[in-house]
Design a protein around this motif. Structure first.
Motif, PDB file in Angstrom:
ATOM      1  N   UNK A 138      -5.465  -4.213  -0.104  1.00  0.00           N
ATOM      2  CA  UNK A 138      -4.939  -2.902  -0.468  1.00  0.00           C
ATOM      3  C   UNK A 138      -6.008  -1.845  -0.208  1.00  0.00           C
ATOM      4  N   UNK A 139      -6.695  -1.991   0.908  1.00  0.00           N
ATOM      5  CA  UNK A 139      -7.811  -1.128   1.252  1.00  0.00           C
ATOM      6  C   UNK A 139      -7.483  -0.316   2.503  1.00  0.00           C
ATOM      7  N   UNK A 140      -8.323   0.664   2.771  1.00  0.00           N
ATOM      8  CA  UNK A 140      -8.081   1.561   3.900  1.00  0.00           C
ATOM      9  C   UNK A 140      -8.189   0.834   5.244  1.00  0.00           C
ATOM     10  N   UNK A 141      -9.099  -0.139   5.351  1.00  0.00           N
ATOM     11  CA  UNK A 141      -9.218  -0.893   6.606  1.00  0.00           C
ATOM     12  C   UNK A 141      -7.910  -1.609   6.935  1.00  0.00           C
ATOM     13  N   UNK A 142      -7.312  -2.244   5.931  1.00  0.00           N
ATOM     14  CA  UNK A 142      -6.029  -2.924   6.148  1.00  0.00           C
ATOM     15  C   UNK A 142      -4.963  -1.918   6.545  1.00  0.00           C
ATOM     16  N   UNK A 143      -4.899  -0.804   5.836  1.00  0.00           N
ATOM     17  CA  UNK A 143      -3.908   0.233   6.133  1.00  0.00           C
ATOM     18  C   UNK A 143      -4.043   0.731   7.573  1.00  0.00           C
ATOM     19  N   UNK A 158      -0.492  11.896 -10.935  1.00  0.00           N
ATOM     20  CA  UNK A 158      -1.573  12.313 -10.043  1.00  0.00           C
ATOM     21  C   UNK A 158      -2.796  11.425 -10.194  1.00  0.00           C
ATOM     22  N   UNK A 159      -2.984  10.842 -11.348  1.00  0.00           N
ATOM     23  CA  UNK A 159      -4.165  10.013 -11.606  1.00  0.00           C
ATOM     24  C   UNK A 159      -3.728   8.754 -12.346  1.00  0.00           C
ATOM     25  N   UNK A 160      -4.150   7.616 -11.854  1.00  0.00           N
ATOM     26  CA  UNK A 160      -3.879   6.347 -12.513  1.00  0.00           C
ATOM     27  C   UNK A 160      -5.180   5.867 -13.149  1.00  0.00           C
ATOM     28  N   UNK A 161      -5.115   5.511 -14.404  1.00  0.00           N
ATOM     29  CA  UNK A 161      -6.317   5.269 -15.204  1.00  0.00           C
ATOM     30  C   UNK A 161      -7.145   4.063 -14.780  1.00  0.00           C
ATOM     31  N   UNK A 162      -6.541   3.074 -14.183  1.00  0.00           N
ATOM     32  CA  UNK A 162      -7.249   1.816 -13.992  1.00  0.00           C
ATOM     33  C   UNK A 162      -7.511   1.452 -12.531  1.00  0.00           C
ATOM     34  N   UNK A 163      -7.679   2.446 -11.685  1.00  0.00           N
ATOM     35  CA  UNK A 163      -8.016   2.179 -10.290  1.00  0.00           C
ATOM     36  C   UNK A 163      -9.514   2.356 -10.080  1.00  0.00           C
ATOM     37  N   UNK A 164     -10.045   1.621  -9.105  1.00  0.00           N
ATOM     38  CA  UNK A 164     -11.435   1.859  -8.711  1.00  0.00           C
ATOM     39  C   UNK A 164     -11.490   3.186  -7.962  1.00  0.00           C
ATOM     40  N   UNK A 165     -12.691   3.647  -7.703  1.00  0.00           N
ATOM     41  CA  UNK A 165     -12.843   4.898  -6.963  1.00  0.00           C
ATOM     42  C   UNK A 165     -12.204   4.794  -5.572  1.00  0.00           C
ATOM     43  N   UNK A 166     -12.427   3.685  -4.879  1.00  0.00           N
ATOM     44  CA  UNK A 166     -11.858   3.503  -3.534  1.00  0.00           C
ATOM     45  C   UNK A 166     -10.335   3.452  -3.582  1.00  0.00           C
ATOM     46  N   UNK A 167      -9.786   2.758  -4.567  1.00  0.00           N
ATOM     47  CA  UNK A 167      -8.330   2.676  -4.706  1.00  0.00           C
ATOM     48  C   UNK A 167      -7.744   4.039  -5.042  1.00  0.00           C
ATOM     49  N   UNK A 168      -8.397   4.758  -5.938  1.00  0.00           N
ATOM     50  CA  UNK A 168      -7.912   6.093  -6.297  1.00  0.00           C
ATOM     51  C   UNK A 168      -7.952   7.034  -5.086  1.00  0.00           C
ATOM     52  N   UNK A 169      -8.971   6.884  -4.259  1.00  0.00           N
ATOM     53  CA  UNK A 169      -9.078   7.707  -3.049  1.00  0.00           C
ATOM     54  C   UNK A 169      -7.866   7.490  -2.145  1.00  0.00           C
ATOM     55  N   UNK A 170      -7.491   6.246  -1.941  1.00  0.00           N
ATOM     56  CA  UNK A 170      -6.315   5.955  -1.104  1.00  0.00           C
ATOM     57  C   UNK A 170      -5.051   6.471  -1.781  1.00  0.00           C
ATOM     58  N   UNK A 214       0.874  -1.168   0.000  1.00  0.00           N
ATOM     59  CA  UNK A 214       0.000   0.000   0.000  1.00  0.00           C
ATOM     60  C   UNK A 214       0.913   1.222   0.000  1.00  0.00           C
ATOM     61  N   UNK A 215       1.262   1.614  -1.202  1.00  0.00           N
ATOM     62  CA  UNK A 215       2.048   2.820  -1.447  1.00  0.00           C
ATOM     63  C   UNK A 215       1.758   3.244  -2.878  1.00  0.00           C
ATOM     64  N   UNK A 216       2.314   4.355  -3.305  1.00  0.00           N
ATOM     65  CA  UNK A 216       1.962   4.863  -4.629  1.00  0.00           C
ATOM     66  C   UNK A 216       2.392   3.905  -5.739  1.00  0.00           C
ATOM     67  N   UNK A 217       3.512   3.228  -5.568  1.00  0.00           N
ATOM     68  CA  UNK A 217       3.964   2.301  -6.604  1.00  0.00           C
ATOM     69  C   UNK A 217       3.133   1.029  -6.623  1.00  0.00           C
ATOM     70  N   UNK A 218       2.671   0.579  -5.458  1.00  0.00           N
ATOM     71  CA  UNK A 218       1.779  -0.580  -5.423  1.00  0.00           C
ATOM     72  C   UNK A 218       0.518  -0.330  -6.225  1.00  0.00           C
ATOM     73  N   UNK A 219      -0.052   0.870  -6.081  1.00  0.00           N
ATOM     74  CA  UNK A 219      -1.253   1.208  -6.848  1.00  0.00           C
ATOM     75  C   UNK A 219      -0.938   1.424  -8.328  1.00  0.00           C
ATOM     76  N   UNK A 220       0.243   1.930  -8.643  1.00  0.00           N
ATOM     77  CA  UNK A 220       0.626   2.107 -10.047  1.00  0.00           C
ATOM     78  C   UNK A 220       0.766   0.748 -10.735  1.00  0.00           C
ATOM     79  N   UNK A 221       1.331  -0.221 -10.037  1.00  0.00           N
ATOM     80  CA  UNK A 221       1.462  -1.568 -10.606  1.00  0.00           C
ATOM     81  C   UNK A 221       0.079  -2.202 -10.768  1.00  0.00           C
ATOM     82  N   UNK A 222      -0.786  -2.023  -9.779  1.00  0.00           N
ATOM     83  CA  UNK A 222      -2.157  -2.522  -9.885  1.00  0.00           C
ATOM     84  C   UNK A 222      -2.849  -1.923 -11.113  1.00  0.00           C
ATOM     85  N   UNK A 223      -2.720  -0.627 -11.308  1.00  0.00           N
ATOM     86  CA  UNK A 223      -3.324   0.035 -12.458  1.00  0.00           C
ATOM     87  C   UNK A 223      -2.763  -0.512 -13.770  1.00  0.00           C
ATOM     88  N   UNK A 224      -1.470  -0.726 -13.800  1.00  0.00           N
ATOM     89  CA  UNK A 224      -0.831  -1.283 -14.992  1.00  0.00           C
ATOM     90  C   UNK A 224      -1.377  -2.682 -15.280  1.00  0.00           C
TER      91      UNK A 224
END
Length: 137
Positions: A67-72, A89-101, A44-54
């Motif tokens: 990779x959710x806020x409850x776990x964090x 600043x914005x990753x194209x393939x995240x859900x709304x909840x993932x983008x929020x985090x 759960x960091x910016x690169x983790x979400x970038x890889x998820x989006x990729x």
């Protein structure tokens, strides 16, 4: 992560692919993965979400795991610091909840350069998440 990949529990009708990081692009040509439900568990960091989006760009049905806020929030004692933050600043393939985090991480909402490494999340959380998703252990 190698540690989590090697320690991942046996799950019926499943495979674990680990250690690729941004190298997930090598999976893009594995067409039969389009027929599979893919779960991605990263830091759960910016690169983790970038890889998820990729990864989700190649396999749109991909779901994040732990990779959710409850776990964090429940793992505050394991928080660390991310080195270089992902520049987008914005990753194209995240859900709304993932983008929020992701946005909150970029804005240092909880802590400067916050990072929760996946191997520091208790394995009991993984077992609970797998049961939640109806995996047969």
């Amino acid at each position: 992560n190698k540690i989590n990949g090697l320690a991942f529990p046996a799950v019926n009708n499943a495979i674990v692919i680990f250690g690729l990081g941004y190298g997930v692009q090598s999976l893009s040509q594995v067409r039969w993965l389009n027929e599979c439900q893919i779960y991605y568990w990263g830091d759960i960091d910016t690169h983790g979400y970038a890889i998820l989006s990729q990864l989700r760009g190649y396999f749109p049905k991909t779901q994040s795991l732990l990779m959710d806020e409850d776990t964090l929030m429940s793992c505050k004692n394991a928080w660390g610091k991310e080195g270089k933050v992902h520049p987008s600043d914005r990753l194209a393939n995240l859900t709304e909840a993932e983008h929020h985090i992701y946005t909150r991480l970029k804005q240092d909402h909880w802590r400067n350069n916050l990072r929760l490494e996946q191997e520091l999340i208790p394995m009991s959380y993984l077992y609970d998440a797998l049961r939640l998703h109806s995996f047969h252990l």
